[in-house]
Design a protein around this motif. Structure first.
Motif, mmCIF file in Angstrom:
data_model
loop_
_atom_site.group_PDB
_atom_site.id
_atom_site.type_symbol
_atom_site.label_atom_id
_atom_site.label_comp_id
_atom_site.label_asym_id
_atom_site.label_seq_id
_atom_site.Cartn_x
_atom_site.Cartn_y
_atom_site.Cartn_z
ATOM 1 N N THR A 282 -13.639 -16.281 21.022
ATOM 2 C CA THR A 282 -14.099 -16.102 22.396
ATOM 3 C C THR A 282 -15.219 -15.081 22.518
ATOM 4 O O THR A 282 -16.120 -15.232 23.345
ATOM 5 N N TRP A 283 -15.172 -14.036 21.683
ATOM 6 C CA TRP A 283 -16.063 -12.894 21.876
ATOM 7 C C TRP A 283 -17.113 -12.720 20.792
ATOM 8 O O TRP A 283 -18.046 -11.936 20.966
ATOM 9 N N GLU A 284 -16.976 -13.388 19.655
ATOM 10 C CA GLU A 284 -17.892 -13.111 18.551
ATOM 11 C C GLU A 284 -18.043 -14.304 17.625
ATOM 12 O O GLU A 284 -17.219 -15.234 17.623
ATOM 13 N N THR A 285 -19.112 -14.274 16.851
ATOM 14 C CA THR A 285 -19.318 -15.238 15.775
ATOM 15 C C THR A 285 -19.344 -14.485 14.459
ATOM 16 O O THR A 285 -19.719 -13.303 14.397
ATOM 17 N N THR A 286 -18.939 -15.164 13.388
ATOM 18 C CA THR A 286 -18.944 -14.563 12.056
ATOM 19 C C THR A 286 -19.573 -15.534 11.074
ATOM 20 O O THR A 286 -19.180 -16.700 11.026
ATOM 21 N N CYS A 287 -20.547 -15.063 10.318
ATOM 22 C CA CYS A 287 -21.175 -15.881 9.279
ATOM 23 C C CYS A 287 -21.002 -15.191 7.926
ATOM 24 O O CYS A 287 -21.258 -13.990 7.797
ATOM 25 N N ASN A 288 -20.546 -15.951 6.946
ATOM 26 C CA ASN A 288 -20.403 -15.462 5.572
ATOM 27 C C ASN A 288 -21.362 -16.217 4.669
ATOM 28 O O ASN A 288 -21.475 -17.444 4.755
ATOM 29 N N PHE A 289 -22.023 -15.497 3.786
ATOM 30 C CA PHE A 289 -23.004 -16.114 2.891
ATOM 31 C C PHE A 289 -23.303 -15.152 1.749
ATOM 32 O O PHE A 289 -22.743 -14.050 1.674
ATOM 33 N N ARG A 290 -24.181 -15.576 0.875
ATOM 34 C CA ARG A 290 -24.584 -14.733 -0.247
ATOM 35 C C ARG A 290 -26.105 -14.692 -0.319
ATOM 36 O O ARG A 290 -26.786 -15.670 0.019
ATOM 37 N N ILE A 291 -26.625 -13.547 -0.758
ATOM 38 C CA ILE A 291 -28.060 -13.399 -0.937
ATOM 39 C C ILE A 291 -28.338 -12.692 -2.260
ATOM 40 O O ILE A 291 -27.454 -12.057 -2.843
ATOM 41 N N HIS A 292 -29.563 -12.809 -2.729
ATOM 42 C CA HIS A 292 -30.029 -12.030 -3.868
ATOM 43 C C HIS A 292 -30.817 -10.843 -3.332
ATOM 44 O O HIS A 292 -31.779 -11.026 -2.587
ATOM 45 N N ASN A 293 -30.387 -9.653 -3.688
ATOM 46 C CA ASN A 293 -31.168 -8.480 -3.304
ATOM 47 C C ASN A 293 -31.670 -7.793 -4.574
ATOM 48 O O ASN A 293 -31.528 -8.326 -5.681
ATOM 49 N N LYS A 294 -32.238 -6.648 -4.409
ATOM 50 C CA LYS A 294 -32.617 -5.843 -5.561
ATOM 51 C C LYS A 294 -32.352 -4.381 -5.215
ATOM 52 O O LYS A 294 -32.395 -3.999 -4.030
ATOM 53 N N PRO A 295 -32.048 -3.553 -6.201
ATOM 54 C CA PRO A 295 -31.801 -2.138 -5.920
ATOM 55 C C PRO A 295 -33.013 -1.486 -5.254
ATOM 56 O O PRO A 295 -34.157 -1.790 -5.599
ATOM 57 N N MET A 296 -32.758 -0.603 -4.295
ATOM 58 C CA MET A 296 -33.853 0.055 -3.595
ATOM 59 C C MET A 296 -34.698 0.909 -4.532
ATOM 60 O O MET A 296 -35.910 1.029 -4.367
ATOM 61 N N ASN A 297 -34.063 1.496 -5.526
ATOM 62 C CA ASN A 297 -34.757 2.276 -6.553
ATOM 63 C C ASN A 297 -33.827 2.418 -7.751
ATOM 64 O O ASN A 297 -32.707 1.888 -7.758
ATOM 65 N N LYS A 298 -34.268 3.099 -8.792
ATOM 66 C CA LYS A 298 -33.478 3.204 -10.022
ATOM 67 C C LYS A 298 -32.142 3.877 -9.787
ATOM 68 O O LYS A 298 -31.160 3.606 -10.507
ATOM 69 N N MET A 299 -32.073 4.745 -8.812
ATOM 70 C CA MET A 299 -30.820 5.443 -8.531
ATOM 71 C C MET A 299 -29.720 4.476 -8.100
ATOM 72 O O MET A 299 -28.532 4.764 -8.242
ATOM 73 N N TRP A 300 -30.121 3.275 -7.591
ATOM 74 C CA TRP A 300 -29.157 2.313 -7.099
ATOM 75 C C TRP A 300 -28.863 1.186 -8.100
ATOM 76 O O TRP A 300 -28.094 0.278 -7.784
ATOM 77 N N GLU A 301 -29.425 1.256 -9.299
ATOM 78 C CA GLU A 301 -29.246 0.159 -10.257
ATOM 79 C C GLU A 301 -27.789 -0.032 -10.663
ATOM 80 O O GLU A 301 -27.376 -1.139 -11.013
ATOM 81 N N TRP A 302 -27.006 1.022 -10.617
ATOM 82 C CA TRP A 302 -25.595 0.922 -10.992
ATOM 83 C C TRP A 302 -24.787 0.047 -10.020
ATOM 84 O O TRP A 302 -23.678 -0.392 -10.336
#
Length: 435
Positions: A282-302
């Protein structure tokens, strides 16, 4: 053998034409009611001179030409598009809007431009946030530029007009006029007051009728992580020079991230939105999916993963909660409340919620990243011009927007849409016609 043809009204025959031989029975089984119909209305008979032929052959030879379908006129198309754009600008009444960040409402009154009007927020004697019209009914001065005092007689916290010192309580009642005899002024409320609640770090304004029972009101947009000690949230707000609708849809648009945010987490080399599924209530919609991203910088590679699972919730009237999960259980939620300032401006009051690096020392990094992303959005969203289009084309990756448009339209169709202040001028929060 003569062939007789009877033309029937469309509801009585899917073909509209029934064939008879020698004026008696047709070449295929005929229901009794239809035989009676033909006997009662012989004027409908059309005589044909062709000799005996099989029904199928006759249908092939004598099939009536198709009537050309009446195309929608250019005027009708424009009218439909104009209606769509007009309703897109509307505000939804009897819903909750994030009027402020809780941390910004302290001792002094705070002025808020919202939904085509201006309100003053302040805290009452119990520390609860209250909302009243910003305009003093004496000469129109802004109450938000005044201060608060405690009324000696009633003990209520009041906001004081900086022009003549008139003071008003949380109900909009006049409590003091320093230049007049005490008690010589109206006892009823003379400025509008509105229901507000605090939850999840936001001040929520109920944009609707006070007479609507609380148990019948829609829920305040929420995600439980806002009040979970295992998560930490940072807050902020950013204005857009664009109507609220385009600003809100951007928050649930996942296909743009690979281009608008290419220098951060977008991945233009793998832009597909995969495995999209949508549900709603009644109040909301929900969408589930997958995407390919990339780390913002080397600090986020882990935290890198082959593909990122995303859950995008869109809550009425205009709140989004986008949940992503990276490697090692790292999760983040962008909780964004898009609030109309007026017909042509909006503000995103947001928080970024994380389940890692919970030390407050990391808050500045989370906040800076959120402002960077929203700043990139603003550059584009402020330039969007849907009013130049006769039609907008949407595809499968646009499912979050499509699903929410359908849900919102259902509420508008039952009367919850409020025209903007430009179309329906008002004094106060809601037009009298919509109260």
């Amino acid at each position: 053998m003569a062939l007789t043809c009877v033309v029937l009204p469309k509801p009585l025959s899917s073909a509209g034409v029934v064939l008879f031989r020698d004026g008696c029975c047709p070449d295929y089984a005929l229901p009794p009611w239809l035989t009676s119909f033909c006997c009662l209305f012989p004027a409908l008979y059309l005589c044909c001179t062709e000799g005996p032929i099989k029904p199928k052959e006759h249908l092939k030879k004598q099939r009536l030409p198709k009537l050309p379908q009446q195309e929608e006129s250019a005027k009708d198309k424009r009218s439909r598009r104009d209606k769509e754009l007009r309703e897109r600008k509307m505000y939804l009444k009897n819903f909750w809007y994030a009027a402020a960040l809780s941390e910004k409402v302290k001792d002094k009154p705070v002025g808020v431009d919202i939904l085509g009007t201006r309100l003053t927020l302040f805290r009452d004697e119990e520390g609860k946030v209250v909302a009243v019209d910003d305009t003093c009914p004496h000469r129109g001065a802004p109450l938000s530029e005044g201060w608060t005092v405690t009324d000696k007689k009633s003990g209520k916290k009041c906001v004081v007009c900086p022009y003549h010192g008139w003071s008003f309580d949380a109900e909009g009642k006049l409590r003091d006029v320093p230049s007049a005899e005490h008690g010589s002024w109206p006892k009823r409320p003379i400025i509008g007051s509105y229901d507000v609640e605090e939850r999840g770090g936001f001040v929520w304004l109920f944009y609707g009728s006070k007479s609507l029972p609380k148990e019948e009101r829609p829920p305040i947009p929420f995600t439980p992580e806002l009040e979970d000690s295992k998560w930490r949230a940072v807050y902020g707000e950013i204005e857009f020079d664009a109507g609220h609708w385009g600003v809100f849809e951007n928050a649930i648009d996942m296909a743009h991230i690979h281009y608008l945010h290419a220098d951060s987490f977008g991945n233009a080399e793998k832009p597909k939105v995969m495995e999209m599924k949508s549900t709603r209530d009644t109040w909301e919609t929900t969408c589930n999916f997958r995407i390919h991203n990339k780390p913002m910088n080397k600090m986020w590679e882990w935290t890198s993963v082959p593909s990122v699972p995303v859950e995008a919730k869109a809550m009425l009237p205009s709140t989004s909660a986008v949940n992503i999960e990276l490697a090692h259980g790292v999760k983040m939620i962008t909780f964004v409340n898009t609030v109309p300032i007026n017909e042509n401006k909006a503000i995103n009051r947001f928080c970024l919620i994380r389940n890692f690096a919970l030390n407050p020392a990391f808050d500045f990094m989370a906040r800076d990243n959120m402002y960077k992303i929203l700043g990139e959005d603003k550059v584009m969203v402020d330039k969007l011009a849907p009013e130049r289009l006769n039609v907008e084309y949407s595809l499968a990756p646009d499912m979050p927007q499509i699903a929410f448009r359908q849900l919102r339209q259902e509420w508008i169709d039952i009367g919850y849409g409020v025209p903007t202040e430009k179309e329906m001028p008002r004094r106060g929060l809601l037009p009298e016609e919509c109260c």
